[in-house]
Design an enzyme around this catalytic site. Sequence first.
Site, PDB file in Angstrom:
ATOM      1  N   CYS A 136       0.848  -1.199   0.000  1.00 43.44           N
ATOM      2  CA  CYS A 136       0.000   0.000   0.000  1.00 43.44           C
ATOM      3  C   CYS A 136       0.877   1.241   0.000  1.00 43.44           C
ATOM      4  O   CYS A 136       1.550   1.539   0.992  1.00 43.44           O
ATOM      5  CB  CYS A 136      -0.914  -0.016   1.226  1.00 43.44           C
ATOM      6  N   CYS A 139      -0.195   3.877   2.576  1.00 46.40           N
ATOM      7  CA  CYS A 139       0.177   3.527   3.946  1.00 46.40           C
ATOM      8  C   CYS A 139       1.675   3.666   4.191  1.00 46.40           C
ATOM      9  O   CYS A 139       2.104   4.226   5.212  1.00 46.40           O
ATOM     10  CB  CYS A 139      -0.234   2.077   4.250  1.00 46.40           C
ATOM     11  N   ASP A 140       2.477   3.122   3.277  1.00 47.02           N
ATOM     12  CA  ASP A 140       3.908   2.949   3.546  1.00 47.02           C
ATOM     13  C   ASP A 140       4.828   3.799   2.684  1.00 47.02           C
ATOM     14  O   ASP A 140       6.032   3.852   2.944  1.00 47.02           O
ATOM     15  CB  ASP A 140       4.277   1.468   3.361  1.00 47.02           C
TER      16      ASP A 140
END
Length: 349
Positions: A136, A139-140
């Site tokens: 993701c 997200c990251d």
Amino acid sequence: MNDAVASRMIIIGGGPAGYTAALYGARARLEPICIEGYAAGGQIARSGQIDNFPGFPGGIAGADLGERIRTQAMDFGAVMRTEEVESVDLTGPTFRVATADHEYEAESVIVATGAQPRRLDMPSEDEYEGRGVCYCAICDGPFFAGQRVVVVGGGDAAVEEAIALSNIASSVVLVHRRREFRASATSLAALGSTAKIRVHTPAVVSEILGEELGVTGVRVRDLDTGTESVLPADGVFVAIGHDPANGLFTKWLDIDDYGYLRATAGSTATRIPGVFVAGDIADPRYRQAITASASGCAAAIDAERWLVGRRGAQAMAARGAMVDVDARNTGLGAEQLSTDEEKAAQASA
């Protein structure tokens, strides 16, 4: 198999959606039972640092976040069962859920089983997950600011991840097994105008390379020539799709072309009254911990309101039946009986 355990609300699946639904259900005194499965916590439990969940300056480990929501739900009375659901019967009006050791009955069900990212299925992927292998970009991606990343995939998700990462990373290589991409024309036009992204096709990642601290590169094989080469990289983003955990529900609920459960527009309700969906199992677009939690909240509220309405309808039906019985017993019509009751009430006042 023991006698069925009864509850007003059964939640199938842990993670942010299931745990938040349990929290809201418990605060509404619905005595929810959350059957969280053996992979308790969902995808978030396997995540490293999470920096974009509101309320945690400095971030929080994914496993810790899941456990905090779970504990909060239990503090209000939610019951957690670490079992795998093996079958469901959504015929109604009482829904039945079975695990290997228990049977459950409930007036309402919230499905929060999630969706799993598809994997490359290689040992090195497992080895470096959480140490450079990610699924993701939202997200990251910020963890790779100014670093080199490789994105694997050829659909809209992969192209969009590559474009998003190009605003963060120093360089992005998009690896796809075919010469043609499956992404939309709009996504491909944006890809073509992003100078920082290099496309490597037709090729596959044959191994993810690394050391103790994490990923250092990927070995790719050219599908035209069969030759292999190494791409230096600090992170690898796998974007080859998701598999919704829908196996128990395809017989009962509507699904879209990609296997996600369908909810009615503007609601978490499904086509079966009393059955609701929450989290990634019904979300092919966002797939974030915060949106999963939000939909878990919405599903619990929808379920509570449905239960209240159902109880009200049952009470009205029972009241109507009582009036009919009284009318038959007294020889009065229901309308006359109602009028007499009103007069009696006025007199007593």
